[in-house]
Design an enzyme around this catalytic site. Structure first.
Site, PDB file in Angstrom:
ATOM      1  N   LYS A 180       6.499 -46.546 -15.647  1.00 28.04           N
ATOM      2  CA  LYS A 180       5.693 -47.752 -15.873  1.00 28.04           C
ATOM      3  C   LYS A 180       4.934 -48.102 -14.601  1.00 28.04           C
ATOM      4  O   LYS A 180       5.340 -47.757 -13.485  1.00 28.04           O
ATOM      5  CB  LYS A 180       6.558 -48.937 -16.314  1.00 28.04           C
ATOM      6  CG  LYS A 180       7.516 -49.518 -15.264  1.00 28.04           C
ATOM      7  CD  LYS A 180       6.894 -50.569 -14.343  1.00 28.04           C
ATOM      8  CE  LYS A 180       7.835 -50.901 -13.196  1.00 28.04           C
ATOM      9  NZ  LYS A 180       7.174 -51.635 -12.098  1.00 28.04           N
ATOM     10  N   ASP A 238      13.840 -54.021 -15.473  1.00 30.98           N
ATOM     11  CA  ASP A 238      12.801 -53.181 -16.080  1.00 30.98           C
ATOM     12  C   ASP A 238      13.296 -52.399 -17.291  1.00 30.98           C
ATOM     13  O   ASP A 238      12.489 -51.863 -18.054  1.00 30.98           O
ATOM     14  CB  ASP A 238      12.262 -52.175 -15.060  1.00 30.98           C
ATOM     15  CG  ASP A 238      11.334 -52.803 -14.039  1.00 30.98           C
ATOM     16  OD1 ASP A 238      10.743 -53.858 -14.345  1.00 30.98           O
ATOM     17  OD2 ASP A 238      11.192 -52.226 -12.947  1.00 30.98           O
TER      18      ASP A 238
END
Length: 318
Positions: free
Chosen positions: A11, A141
């Site tokens: 990401k 995350d």
């Protein structure tokens, strides 16, 4: 199934704003998280033991007990002891493509893949929100890495609101392999330098966080305006990381060249990236950087923004 192969995308942060402190020691954040096609591959294979074992082709990976993928497996065995007893442990083989300690959620996405894989192997039938609830115990995350795509993230990063992905865009990623940034250091230093600007009441934090839904960046994504997306990239942590690490600042500057829509540091670093509107443009910029910087310590990658998180690759037959 005896084994599953899973793809675990990295990401990047298109936006990261620090709003204030939390009672649990984390920060109140508002972020825009984006999956990219640069991904690790994990194979989970039943080992017939009541134990988990991690195998990885990267010497930079932490010891097994400190590895987030291992911790994810341990949490699942504690949460579902009957299934662990019935199906047993797994050997987890990680084929690393995401650089380590890079601000790209490499460890987090590996942990997310283990959660998804064990859900399949142990036939638990957990929904994505149920998996994300478990994931939130392991790291901020990891819930996003399970679902992937593009999402507005609030709280400490675990509260997610998906939006359409700008998956027509490409990205050039750049990182000095030997240069690692400690995430706790980055956030603690930001607190020391900018803590007097923090919002202190829940209503103010909620109001500030909600603004991102109608922000120019989100509007640009909805309107598929790549140039405007590039203009709106933002990361508060650049304020502390770039002055402390001028090498990263110079690398970000080197990415700011004709053909890029915008540049930013991802997370707490040390990766910086440039958005591009085509693969050809991204490959050209990567080649220019390779020619201009000629540093063997510099890693460069080209990836596409993508709309998926953890997904199954080739599945082994019984």
């Amino acid at each position: 199934m005896h084994s599953y192969s899973l793809i675990a995308p990295a990401k990047i942060n298109l936006y990261l704003e620090i709003l204030g402190d939390r009672a649990d020691g984390y920060h109140e954040l508002v972020m825009l998280l984006q999956s990219i096609s640069l991904a690790d591959r994990l194979e989970l294979r039943a080992n017939g033991r009541q134990a988990f074992r991690i195998h990885c082709d990267s010497p930079q990976m932490p010891p097994q007990e400190q590895n987030l993928a291992y911790k994810a497996a341990q949490v699942m065995s504690q949460q579902f002891p009957d299934s662990f007893h019935q199906f047993g442990g797994v050997d987890i083989t990680i084929e690393k493509h995401i650089p380590v300690s890079a601000g790209l959620a490499g460890g987090s996405t590996n942990a997310a893949a283990v959660l998804v894989g064990l859900n399949l192997m142990w036939e638990l039938g957990l929904t994505q929100p149920e998996l994300q609830e478990i994931a939130a115990r392991l790291g901020s995350d990891i819930p996003f890495c399970i679902s992937g795509g593009t999402a507005i993230a609030t709280g400490r990063g675990e509260c997610l609101d998906p939006i359409n992905s700008p998956d027509w865009l490409w990205v050039v990623l750049a990182k000095y392999r030997s240069l690692e940034i400690s995430t706790p250091w980055a956030y603690n230093t930001y607190r020391q330098q900018f803590g007097d600007t923090y919002l202190t009441d829940a209503d103010s934090i909620q109001s500030r966080a909600s603004r991102v839904h109608s922000s120019p960046l989100v509007e640009a994504i909805v309107g598929q305006d790549g140039a405007q997306i590039g203009q709106q990239l933002y990361n508060d942590l650049e304020k502390v990381v770039l002055p402390e690490h001028p090498k990263i600042a110079r690398l970000k500057g080197a990415l700011q060249r004709p053909g890029t829509l915008g540049t930013l540091m991802s997370g707490s670093g040390s990766t910086v990236f440039a958005l591009c509107d085509s693969q050809a443009q991204a490959e050209r910029i990567k080649q220019e950087l390779t020619d201009d910087l000629t540093d063997p310590d510099l890693g460069l990658w080209v990836a596409q923004l993508c709309s998926n998180g953890i997904h199954v690759g080739a599945v082994a037959k019984k």
